[in-house]
Write a protein that holds these residues in place. Sequence first.
Motif, PDB file in Angstrom:
ATOM      1  N   ILE A 106       0.821  -1.112   0.072  1.00 37.00           N
ATOM      2  CA  ILE A 106       0.121   0.269  -0.032  1.00 37.00           C
ATOM      3  C   ILE A 106       0.828   1.377  -0.009  1.00 37.00           C
ATOM      4  CG2 ILE A 106      -1.865   1.401   1.339  1.00 37.00           C
ATOM      5  CD1 ILE A 106      -2.410  -1.603   2.711  1.00 37.00           C
ATOM      6  N   GLY A 107       0.828   1.952  -1.126  1.00 38.30           N
ATOM      7  CA  GLY A 107       1.678   3.237  -1.184  1.00 38.30           C
ATOM      8  C   GLY A 107       0.988   4.488  -1.513  1.00 38.30           C
ATOM      9  N   ARG A 108       1.609   5.584  -1.625  1.00 38.00           N
ATOM     10  CA  ARG A 108       1.010   6.690  -2.156  1.00 38.00           C
ATOM     11  C   ARG A 108       1.533   6.808  -3.587  1.00 38.00           C
ATOM     12  NH1 ARG A 108      -1.507  10.429   0.901  1.00 38.00           N
ATOM     13  NH2 ARG A 108      -1.104  10.397   3.072  1.00 38.00           N
ATOM     14  N   LEU A 109       0.485   7.080  -4.499  1.00 39.40           N
ATOM     15  CA  LEU A 109       0.733   7.021  -5.972  1.00 39.40           C
ATOM     16  C   LEU A 109       1.939   8.174  -6.194  1.00 39.40           C
ATOM     17  CD1 LEU A 109      -2.221   5.573  -7.974  1.00 39.40           C
ATOM     18  CD2 LEU A 109       0.321   5.273  -8.521  1.00 39.40           C
ATOM     19  N   SER A 110       1.615   9.205  -5.618  1.00 40.23           N
ATOM     20  CA  SER A 110       2.687  10.252  -5.940  1.00 40.23           C
ATOM     21  C   SER A 110       3.964   9.972  -5.427  1.00 40.23           C
ATOM     22  CB  SER A 110       2.333  11.475  -5.238  1.00 40.23           C
ATOM     23  OG  SER A 110       2.147  11.272  -3.698  1.00 40.23           O
ATOM     24  N   ALA A 111       4.105   9.373  -4.438  1.00 41.84           N
ATOM     25  CA  ALA A 111       5.642   8.882  -3.956  1.00 41.84           C
ATOM     26  C   ALA A 111       6.189   7.964  -5.093  1.00 41.84           C
ATOM     27  CB  ALA A 111       5.525   8.206  -2.871  1.00 41.84           C
ATOM     28  N   LEU A 112       5.439   6.988  -5.518  1.00 42.94           N
ATOM     29  CA  LEU A 112       5.768   6.149  -6.518  1.00 42.94           C
ATOM     30  C   LEU A 112       6.226   6.750  -8.033  1.00 42.94           C
ATOM     31  CD1 LEU A 112       3.389   3.232  -6.202  1.00 42.94           C
ATOM     32  CD2 LEU A 112       5.803   3.255  -5.272  1.00 42.94           C
ATOM     33  N   GLN A 113       5.271   7.856  -8.198  1.00 42.75           N
ATOM     34  CA  GLN A 113       5.766   8.317  -9.311  1.00 42.75           C
ATOM     35  C   GLN A 113       7.038   9.340  -9.215  1.00 42.75           C
ATOM     36  OE1 GLN A 113       1.805  10.621  -9.443  1.00 42.75           O
ATOM     37  NE2 GLN A 113       0.920   8.975 -10.711  1.00 42.75           N
ATOM     38  N   GLU A 114       7.327   9.840  -8.208  1.00 41.82           N
ATOM     39  CA  GLU A 114       8.577  10.540  -7.744  1.00 41.82           C
ATOM     40  C   GLU A 114       9.835   9.434  -7.944  1.00 41.82           C
ATOM     41  OE1 GLU A 114       8.557  12.408  -4.033  1.00 41.82           O
ATOM     42  OE2 GLU A 114       6.721  13.948  -4.751  1.00 41.82           O
ATOM     43  N   MET A 115       9.418   8.124  -7.893  1.00 44.94           N
ATOM     44  CA  MET A 115      10.776   7.180  -8.091  1.00 44.94           C
ATOM     45  C   MET A 115      10.862   6.688  -9.319  1.00 44.94           C
ATOM     46  SD  MET A 115      12.061   6.773  -4.996  1.00 44.94           S
ATOM     47  CE  MET A 115      12.878   5.564  -5.418  1.00 44.94           C
ATOM     48  N   ILE A 116      10.008   6.934 -10.287  1.00 49.55           N
ATOM     49  CA  ILE A 116       9.930   6.209 -11.386  1.00 49.55           C
ATOM     50  C   ILE A 116      11.264   6.647 -12.325  1.00 49.55           C
ATOM     51  CG2 ILE A 116       8.481   7.746 -12.944  1.00 49.55           C
ATOM     52  CD1 ILE A 116       8.823   4.111 -13.345  1.00 49.55           C
ATOM     53  N   GLU A 117      11.701   7.739 -12.355  1.00 51.06           N
ATOM     54  CA  GLU A 117      12.965   8.107 -13.021  1.00 51.06           C
ATOM     55  C   GLU A 117      14.055   7.367 -12.500  1.00 51.06           C
ATOM     56  OE1 GLU A 117      12.653   9.508 -15.939  1.00 51.06           O
ATOM     57  OE2 GLU A 117      10.627   9.727 -15.608  1.00 51.06           O
ATOM     58  N   GLU A 118      14.286   7.328 -11.089  1.00 47.11           N
ATOM     59  CA  GLU A 118      15.257   6.522 -10.538  1.00 47.11           C
ATOM     60  C   GLU A 118      15.206   5.054 -10.886  1.00 47.11           C
ATOM     61  OE1 GLU A 118      16.794   5.394  -6.114  1.00 47.11           O
ATOM     62  OE2 GLU A 118      16.004   7.592  -6.465  1.00 47.11           O
ATOM     63  N   TRP A 119      14.055   4.732 -10.840  1.00 51.23           N
ATOM     64  CA  TRP A 119      13.799   3.015 -11.293  1.00 51.23           C
ATOM     65  C   TRP A 119      14.048   3.024 -12.713  1.00 51.23           C
ATOM     66  CZ3 TRP A 119       8.672   2.462  -8.334  1.00 51.23           C
ATOM     67  CH2 TRP A 119       8.891   2.260  -7.076  1.00 51.23           C
ATOM     68  N   VAL A 120      13.920   3.754 -13.553  1.00 49.48           N
ATOM     69  CA  VAL A 120      14.170   3.572 -14.996  1.00 49.48           C
ATOM     70  C   VAL A 120      15.739   3.499 -15.117  1.00 49.48           C
ATOM     71  CG1 VAL A 120      14.271   4.505 -17.229  1.00 49.48           C
ATOM     72  CG2 VAL A 120      12.187   4.233 -15.868  1.00 49.48           C
ATOM     73  N   GLU A 121      16.649   4.504 -14.452  1.00 41.13           N
ATOM     74  CA  GLU A 121      17.852   4.418 -14.289  1.00 41.13           C
ATOM     75  C   GLU A 121      18.625   3.078 -13.964  1.00 41.13           C
ATOM     76  OE1 GLU A 121      21.260   7.131 -12.398  1.00 41.13           O
ATOM     77  OE2 GLU A 121      19.616   8.353 -13.886  1.00 41.13           O
ATOM     78  N   ARG A 122      18.035   2.837 -12.684  1.00 42.24           N
ATOM     79  CA  ARG A 122      18.585   1.704 -11.693  1.00 42.24           C
ATOM     80  C   ARG A 122      18.225   0.234 -12.431  1.00 42.24           C
ATOM     81  NH1 ARG A 122      16.754   2.488  -6.055  1.00 42.24           N
ATOM     82  NH2 ARG A 122      17.961   0.422  -5.636  1.00 42.24           N
ATOM     83  N   PHE A 123      16.977   0.277 -12.878  1.00 43.97           N
ATOM     84  CA  PHE A 123      16.322  -1.236 -13.252  1.00 43.97           C
ATOM     85  C   PHE A 123      16.101  -1.345 -14.555  1.00 43.97           C
ATOM     86  CE2 PHE A 123      14.927  -0.221  -8.836  1.00 43.97           C
ATOM     87  CZ  PHE A 123      15.953  -1.147  -8.070  1.00 43.97           C
ATOM     88  N   GLY A 124      16.190  -0.414 -15.378  1.00 46.81           N
ATOM     89  CA  GLY A 124      15.838  -0.341 -16.693  1.00 46.81           C
ATOM     90  C   GLY A 124      16.708  -1.402 -17.557  1.00 46.81           C
ATOM     91  N   PRO A 125      16.600  -1.687 -18.857  1.00 47.47           N
ATOM     92  CA  PRO A 125      15.671  -0.659 -19.699  1.00 47.47           C
ATOM     93  C   PRO A 125      14.343  -1.628 -19.445  1.00 47.47           C
ATOM     94  CG  PRO A 125      17.021  -2.575 -20.889  1.00 47.47           C
ATOM     95  CD  PRO A 125      17.632  -2.304 -19.645  1.00 47.47           C
ATOM     96  N   GLU A 126      13.368  -0.761 -20.003  1.00 47.66           N
ATOM     97  CA  GLU A 126      12.001  -1.147 -19.985  1.00 47.66           C
ATOM     98  C   GLU A 126      11.918  -2.462 -20.598  1.00 47.66           C
ATOM     99  OE1 GLU A 126       9.502   2.877 -19.978  1.00 47.66           O
ATOM    100  OE2 GLU A 126      10.746   2.465 -21.706  1.00 47.66           O
ATOM    101  N   LYS A 127      10.999  -3.479 -20.135  1.00 49.72           N
ATOM    102  CA  LYS A 127      10.548  -4.691 -20.399  1.00 49.72           C
ATOM    103  C   LYS A 127       9.059  -4.791 -21.342  1.00 49.72           C
ATOM    104  CE  LYS A 127      14.067  -6.701 -18.219  1.00 49.72           C
ATOM    105  NZ  LYS A 127      15.449  -6.323 -18.869  1.00 49.72           N
ATOM    106  N   ALA A 128       9.351  -5.260 -22.370  1.00 44.80           N
ATOM    107  CA  ALA A 128       8.006  -5.278 -23.340  1.00 44.80           C
ATOM    108  C   ALA A 128       7.376  -6.416 -23.176  1.00 44.80           C
ATOM    109  CB  ALA A 128       8.562  -5.008 -24.654  1.00 44.80           C
ATOM    110  N   ILE A 129       5.931  -6.554 -22.626  1.00 42.04           N
ATOM    111  CA  ILE A 129       5.206  -7.368 -22.737  1.00 42.04           C
ATOM    112  C   ILE A 129       4.214  -7.741 -23.873  1.00 42.04           C
ATOM    113  CG2 ILE A 129       3.547  -8.507 -20.972  1.00 42.04           C
ATOM    114  CD1 ILE A 129       6.211  -8.054 -19.920  1.00 42.04           C
ATOM    115  N   PRO A 130       4.108  -8.820 -24.588  1.00 39.31           N
ATOM    116  CA  PRO A 130       3.353  -8.868 -25.755  1.00 39.31           C
ATOM    117  C   PRO A 130       1.863  -9.042 -25.337  1.00 39.31           C
ATOM    118  CG  PRO A 130       4.262 -10.816 -25.325  1.00 39.31           C
ATOM    119  CD  PRO A 130       5.010 -10.023 -24.414  1.00 39.31           C
TER     120      PRO A 130
END
Length: 162
Positions: A106-130
Motif C-alpha cells: 500500500i503506497g501513495r501513488l505520488s511517491a511512486l511517481q517520484e521514484m520512476i525516473e530513478e527506477w528507470v535508471e537503476r532497473f531499466g531498460p523497460e521490458k516489453a510484454i506482448p
Amino acid sequence: MIYKMHRQLAKGEAAETLLDGHFSDRFKIRPATREEQRLGIDRYFTQFTTGKTYTIEYKTDWTASRTGNAFVETVSVDTMNIPGWIYTSQAEWLIYYVPGRQVIYIGRLSALQEMIEEWVERFGPEKAIPNDGYFTQGILVPLEEFGRQAVKIETLNAIPQY
C-alpha cells in the motif's frame, strides 16, 4: 506469452473482490465508474472511524511472486504511445497485490511517481510484454525496493481457490 484481455479481466475482477473483502472491515468501499476508471481510480475507500475518503487504484501482479519484481507500467499501448499507469493514474493510493505471496503493498501513488525516473535508471531498460497486437512496457522493480516505498505491507489471508 501473449496476454488474453478477457482472461486477465476475469482474474483481475476476482482479485478486486478479494481485496474489497480484505479492506471492508476498515472502509466503506465504493467501486469507481467507468469514467473514473479511465483516470486510474478503481475504488473509493471511506474510513469508518474518520469519514475521510481516499481514491484507490488496484493492481494485481501474478508474475511478481515468481520473478521477485513488481511490473511498473510506463507505456500502456506502444503502438499508440499511451503512457502507463505510473504516469497517468490520478488515484491517491496504489494497492499492489501479489497473489502468489499473498502480499499487499500500500503506497501513495505520488511517491511512486517520484521514484520512476530513478527506477528507470537503476532497473531499466523497460521490458516489453506482448499483448494482442501491441506491447505494454514497464520497469521491473525488485519487490524489496518496491516495498521500501510502501506506507504499509499487509498479508491477505484468503481462502485458496481450487
